[in-house]
Write a protein that holds these residues in place. Structure first.
Motif, PDB file in Angstrom:
ATOM      1  N   HIS A 228       0.473  -1.421   0.219  1.00 26.55           N
ATOM      2  CA  HIS A 228       0.201  -0.212   0.115  1.00 26.55           C
ATOM      3  C   HIS A 228       0.660   0.718  -0.321  1.00 26.55           C
ATOM      4  O   HIS A 228       0.999   2.550   0.169  1.00 26.55           O
ATOM      5  N   PHE A 229       1.928   1.118  -0.639  1.00 27.61           N
ATOM      6  CA  PHE A 229       2.881   2.349  -0.393  1.00 27.61           C
ATOM      7  C   PHE A 229       2.173   3.582  -1.508  1.00 27.61           C
ATOM      8  O   PHE A 229       2.844   4.663  -1.213  1.00 27.61           O
ATOM      9  N   LYS A 230       1.280   3.377  -1.986  1.00 27.36           N
ATOM     10  CA  LYS A 230       0.420   4.605  -3.328  1.00 27.36           C
ATOM     11  C   LYS A 230       0.058   5.459  -1.859  1.00 27.36           C
ATOM     12  O   LYS A 230      -0.387   6.599  -2.044  1.00 27.36           O
ATOM     13  N   ALA A 231      -0.577   4.536  -1.078  1.00 26.90           N
ATOM     14  CA  ALA A 231      -1.730   5.086   0.552  1.00 26.90           C
ATOM     15  C   ALA A 231      -0.730   6.270   1.042  1.00 26.90           C
ATOM     16  O   ALA A 231      -1.168   7.277   1.515  1.00 26.90           O
ATOM     17  N   VAL A 232       0.169   5.605   1.265  1.00 27.00           N
ATOM     18  CA  VAL A 232       1.304   6.245   2.001  1.00 27.00           C
ATOM     19  C   VAL A 232       1.764   7.948   1.034  1.00 27.00           C
ATOM     20  O   VAL A 232       1.472   8.706   2.309  1.00 27.00           O
ATOM     21  N   ASN A 233       1.787   7.448   0.052  1.00 28.43           N
ATOM     22  CA  ASN A 233       2.251   9.118  -0.496  1.00 28.43           C
ATOM     23  C   ASN A 233       0.623   9.704  -0.514  1.00 28.43           C
ATOM     24  O   ASN A 233       1.058  10.905  -1.058  1.00 28.43           O
ATOM     25  N   THR A 305       4.256  -2.422   5.815  1.00 21.88           N
ATOM     26  CA  THR A 305       4.301  -3.939   6.028  1.00 21.88           C
ATOM     27  C   THR A 305       5.860  -3.742   5.016  1.00 21.88           C
ATOM     28  O   THR A 305       5.414  -3.003   4.054  1.00 21.88           O
ATOM     29  N   ILE A 306       5.809  -4.925   4.604  1.00 22.11           N
ATOM     30  CA  ILE A 306       6.831  -5.589   3.465  1.00 22.11           C
ATOM     31  C   ILE A 306       6.126  -6.935   2.934  1.00 22.11           C
ATOM     32  O   ILE A 306       5.690  -7.274   3.506  1.00 22.11           O
ATOM     33  N   SER A 307       5.811  -7.466   1.022  1.00 18.62           N
ATOM     34  CA  SER A 307       6.008  -8.470   0.831  1.00 18.62           C
ATOM     35  C   SER A 307       6.747  -8.700   0.014  1.00 18.62           C
ATOM     36  O   SER A 307       7.770  -8.364  -0.119  1.00 18.62           O
ATOM     37  N   LEU A 308       6.854 -10.384   0.070  1.00 18.25           N
ATOM     38  CA  LEU A 308       8.733 -10.662  -0.611  1.00 18.25           C
ATOM     39  C   LEU A 308       8.050 -12.053  -0.934  1.00 18.25           C
ATOM     40  O   LEU A 308       7.028 -13.071  -0.943  1.00 18.25           O
ATOM     41  N   GLY A 309       9.461 -12.076  -2.266  1.00 20.26           N
ATOM     42  CA  GLY A 309       9.064 -13.472  -2.970  1.00 20.26           C
ATOM     43  C   GLY A 309       9.963 -13.898  -2.739  1.00 20.26           C
ATOM     44  O   GLY A 309      11.565 -13.119  -3.049  1.00 20.26           O
ATOM     45  N   VAL A 310      10.696 -15.152  -2.965  1.00 16.24           N
ATOM     46  CA  VAL A 310      12.097 -15.854  -2.782  1.00 16.24           C
ATOM     47  C   VAL A 310      12.610 -16.664  -3.539  1.00 16.24           C
ATOM     48  O   VAL A 310      11.421 -17.727  -4.130  1.00 16.24           O
ATOM     49  N   CYS A 311      13.399 -16.594  -4.500  1.00 20.87           N
ATOM     50  CA  CYS A 311      13.472 -17.553  -5.431  1.00 20.87           C
ATOM     51  C   CYS A 311      15.036 -18.175  -5.598  1.00 20.87           C
ATOM     52  O   CYS A 311      15.965 -17.344  -5.595  1.00 20.87           O
TER      53      CYS A 311
END
Length: 362
Positions: A228-233, A305-311
């Protein structure tokens, strides 16, 4: 000549980019080109000395000049054949300076004037302050020849001018190197957060994938995005958003090892490249980072918060495919409700290279 010596002196600048892969093809081409031009430059000094000694029957310096010429030709031939020359530029320089002194001893006083371009070449070729340590002994060797062949007044003038030439050349090289370092930092770093930028990320990712293909050296890639970074801005302004990004990078850099690298991929999306790390260990780190961000209180007005993807590269056919797989895992995490980490299962079973816990190597 100016461009090539500039590359030799200053290294990679903005125009040519910065390669993170040691001995990359582009780096090797630049090094060969620079060595080629330096050898040609020194050959301009060598040729008249060899001709003069040969024509006057001074066989010792003539033989030395011819042998050195043969060495130069062999070195040039190897470089033109796209091989590494067997003589480095400092070695070539060290072979040329004694020949100049030998020429003076055989009565060719004008040969001392070749010391001026050699004094300029010392810092230029070495590209570091070590040029002064090589230039000083060269001057010490030249001093007796200068005072033996010229009257005291002229000898003092020549000596002082050589010292000034060496000092000015060294100062210029130092200034160029410092400026080059600043340019290099601008090229590979994101100005806002201090993380490495996307261009450098693509080079590092390609290098890591190449290591996997050739030597099965595993690495893990984490892609992460601020929720939700756009909401922060929109709610708090872009200044608040910028502070979140800077605080996030600082938090990541505090946790990762010195061997790991964080990159700003674009906007609020970041990548972390973890050499010698399996997916399972990277997932542990990803969840630790997620918990730290959630409890860090980056903004007093709202929780971040953050979301992450690992590969890892075992599931990919190319570096671009590796990135797509990690990015897909990130978006699965966001679709599943955000504030979580998702992994792409590895296709290989490797021994854990980092032990029971991911150490902090900083």
């Amino acid at each position: 000549m100016k461009r090539v010596l500039g590359e030799r002196i200053a290294g990679d600048l903005v125009a040519s980019g910065v390669s993170a892969v040691a001995s990359s093809p582009e780096e090797m081409r630049r090094d060969r080109r620079a060595n080629l031009h330096i050898l040609f430059l020194l050959a301009v000094i060598l040729a008249p000395l060899a001709y003069r000694h040969w024509s006057t029957g001074e066989w010792l310096p003539a033989a030395a000049a011819l042998v050195l010429s043969a060495v130069f030709v062999a070195n040039l031939w190897m470089i033109l054949r796209r091989r590494s020359g067997f003589l480095s530029p400092p070695t070539v320089l060290l072979l040329t300076i004694p020949l100049v002194i030998l020429s003076v001893m055989f009565g060719q006083e004008y040969s001392l004037f070749w010391m001026y371009p050699l004094m300029v070449a010392v810092p230029s070729i070495l590209r570091t302050g070590a040029g002064m340590w090589l230039g000083a002994p060269c001057l010490m060797v030249v001093i007796p020849a200068v005072f033996l062949e010229f009257e005291t007044g002229m000898a003092l003038i020549m000596l002082v001018s050589m010292i000034h030439t060496l000092l000015v050349s060294w100062w210029l090289m130092r200034a160029v190197n410092q400026q080059s370092s600043r340019y290099r930092n601008l090229v590979i770093h994101d100005a806002l957060t201090g993380a490495k930028n996307r261009r450098h990320f693509e080079e590092e990712l390609a290098s890591a994938f190449s290591l996997w293909q050739r030597h099965k050296r595993i690495s893990a890639l984490i892609m992460l995005d601020v929720d939700h970074f756009k909401a922060v801005n929109d709610e708090l302004g872009h200044a608040a958003g910028d502070e979140v990004l800077k605080a996030l990078v600082a938090l990541i850099q505090e946790r990762i090892r010195g061997a790991d690298t964080v990159f700003r991929y674009g906007g609020e999306e970041f990548a972390i490249l973890l050499p010698e790390t399996t997916v399972s260990r990277a997932l542990v780190l990803a969840n630790e980072l997620r918990d730290r961000v959630k409890t860090s209180h980056m903004l007093p007005e709202r929780r971040v918060t953050i979301s992450l993807g690992v590969c890892d590269p075992s599931v990919a056919e190319s570096a671009d495919d590796w990135l797509r797989q990690a990015d897909a895992a990130l978006y699965r995490a966001k679709a599943a409700g955000r504030d979580r980490a998702q992994q792409v299962a590895s296709l290989v079973q490797l021994p854990e290279p980092l032990g029971d816990a991911l150490p902090i190597w900083r």
